[in-house]
Scaffold this motif. Sequence first.
Motif, PDB file in Angstrom:
ATOM      1  N   ASN A  87       0.867  -1.194  -0.181  1.00 54.71           N
ATOM      2  CA  ASN A  87       0.012   0.003  -0.047  1.00 54.71           C
ATOM      3  C   ASN A  87       0.881   1.197   0.069  1.00 54.71           C
ATOM      4  O   ASN A  87       0.356   2.388  -0.202  1.00 54.71           O
ATOM      5  CB  ASN A  87      -0.861   0.133   1.360  1.00 54.71           C
ATOM      6  N   ILE A 118      -1.747   3.228  -4.755  1.00 52.12           N
ATOM      7  CA  ILE A 118      -2.696   4.119  -3.992  1.00 52.12           C
ATOM      8  C   ILE A 118      -4.024   3.413  -4.401  1.00 52.12           C
ATOM      9  O   ILE A 118      -4.786   3.640  -3.292  1.00 52.12           O
ATOM     10  CB  ILE A 118      -2.582   5.584  -4.982  1.00 52.12           C
ATOM     11  N   TYR A 160      -0.876   4.144  -9.113  1.00 49.89           N
ATOM     12  CA  TYR A 160       0.379   3.963  -8.118  1.00 49.89           C
ATOM     13  C   TYR A 160       1.678   4.645  -8.470  1.00 49.89           C
ATOM     14  O   TYR A 160       1.634   5.486  -9.545  1.00 49.89           O
ATOM     15  CB  TYR A 160       0.672   2.367  -8.621  1.00 49.89           C
ATOM     16  N   ILE A 184       2.775   9.545 -10.359  1.00 52.49           N
ATOM     17  CA  ILE A 184       1.765   8.870 -10.185  1.00 52.49           C
ATOM     18  C   ILE A 184       1.175   8.251 -11.366  1.00 52.49           C
ATOM     19  O   ILE A 184       1.067   9.132 -12.450  1.00 52.49           O
ATOM     20  CB  ILE A 184       0.601   9.623  -9.281  1.00 52.49           C
ATOM     21  N   LYS A 227       1.734  14.219   0.902  1.00 56.77           N
ATOM     22  CA  LYS A 227       0.399  14.047   0.543  1.00 56.77           C
ATOM     23  C   LYS A 227      -0.396  15.162   0.116  1.00 56.77           C
ATOM     24  O   LYS A 227      -1.150  15.128  -0.971  1.00 56.77           O
ATOM     25  CB  LYS A 227      -0.277  13.449   1.810  1.00 56.77           C
ATOM     26  N   ARG A 274      -8.155  10.492   0.917  1.00 62.70           N
ATOM     27  CA  ARG A 274      -8.213   9.144   0.146  1.00 62.70           C
ATOM     28  C   ARG A 274      -8.953   9.593  -1.149  1.00 62.70           C
ATOM     29  O   ARG A 274      -9.966  10.220  -1.266  1.00 62.70           O
ATOM     30  CB  ARG A 274      -9.084   8.357   1.014  1.00 62.70           C
TER      31      ARG A 274
END
Lengths: 116, 255
Positions: free
Chosen positions: A27, A31, A93, A100, B48, B68
């Motif tokens: 993980n 993603i 991913y 990405i 992030k 998310r």
Amino acid sequence: GLECDGTSGGLCCRQQFYIDFRLIGWNDWIIAPAGYYGNYCEGSCPAYMAGVPGSASSFHTAVVNQYRLRGMSPGSVNSCCIPTKLSTMSMLYFDDEYNIVKRDVPNMIVEECGCA
Amino acid sequence: SPQESCASCGLRTPDERVNIDFLEAVKRHILNRLQMRERPNITHPIPKAAMVTALRRLHAGKVREDGRVEIPSFDGQAAFNNEVLAETSEIISFAESDEHTSSKSGLYFLISNEGNQNLYVSQANLWLYFRVLPAGPEKGIRRKVTVKIHYQEAGAVSGAEGGPGGGGGGGTGRWALVEKRVDLKRSGWHTFPLSEAVRAVFGKGSRRQDLEVHCEACESAGVAPVLVDPGDPSHRPFLVVRARQVDGKHRIRKR
């Protein structure tokens, strides 16, 4: 297509096999999705099941199946339980360069199994 | 056994060894399909904030508040009824800068075609955030600026000295230009088409995309493009490449 839920009687069926990417430590680079359905096919393929699915679509297949049902198989029958329907899986991913990547990978998930 | 010729028959043995091997096979299968030899070594993950911003811009409404990603078709089972898609890729690359980038206006991206020798770039866009400075002209006024992005053309020598305006980069190579007039009322993201630039990088087998960003009249208009700023990861520039795999062996030709 049969599901391997204990009622398939050992006949060719689809076994569900889900791998959670967290459990295998993937993980950190995958993603989405959170896991992969690594479904597979297993079970026996008696001679009369060969050609299923789609056996009714062909007159010739129907005739051959009748022969098989009566134990008069034309030639040797090596029938095998294989995926008959596959679907695409989209993945998001990180690659080696921290980009990405979103990729649609065809034929990744086994949706149905049958004898061929 | 009647299943001697059938590899999928007789798997139903509750053997732990089989499960371990099966898991390894599945892992190998995923890597193969993604054309990777090994899983990437993630030692310093992308902040992030940068990732969420990029995804939010691209998939508006699909990123939840907790960061998310919510993409319905990413559930493998939900894709059941989908037609088999052409193999496509979407690559989001975040800008980097180093001492080799010529000036404050220089940045680069690392994108490679490795393992995907037949990737065709159908579209590539650079996303840049423009900040309206508080000390600039009055609030609410429209500011029209011209943004020029230079990149090296195909066949240019990479890594050489000198660049657009003598600012460094690729001296002996020719630099091409993407120019866009940007109308700014407030701070925000803007895109710049860079398909040709990325095709050029893939075409010469390179992995580094050097860019020079110049903004005419930005200073007088009180506007500044945000380049690589470690203190502002949410507005880090990024490049979105949409590519599809082409099979070099089986091309359809019309005669």
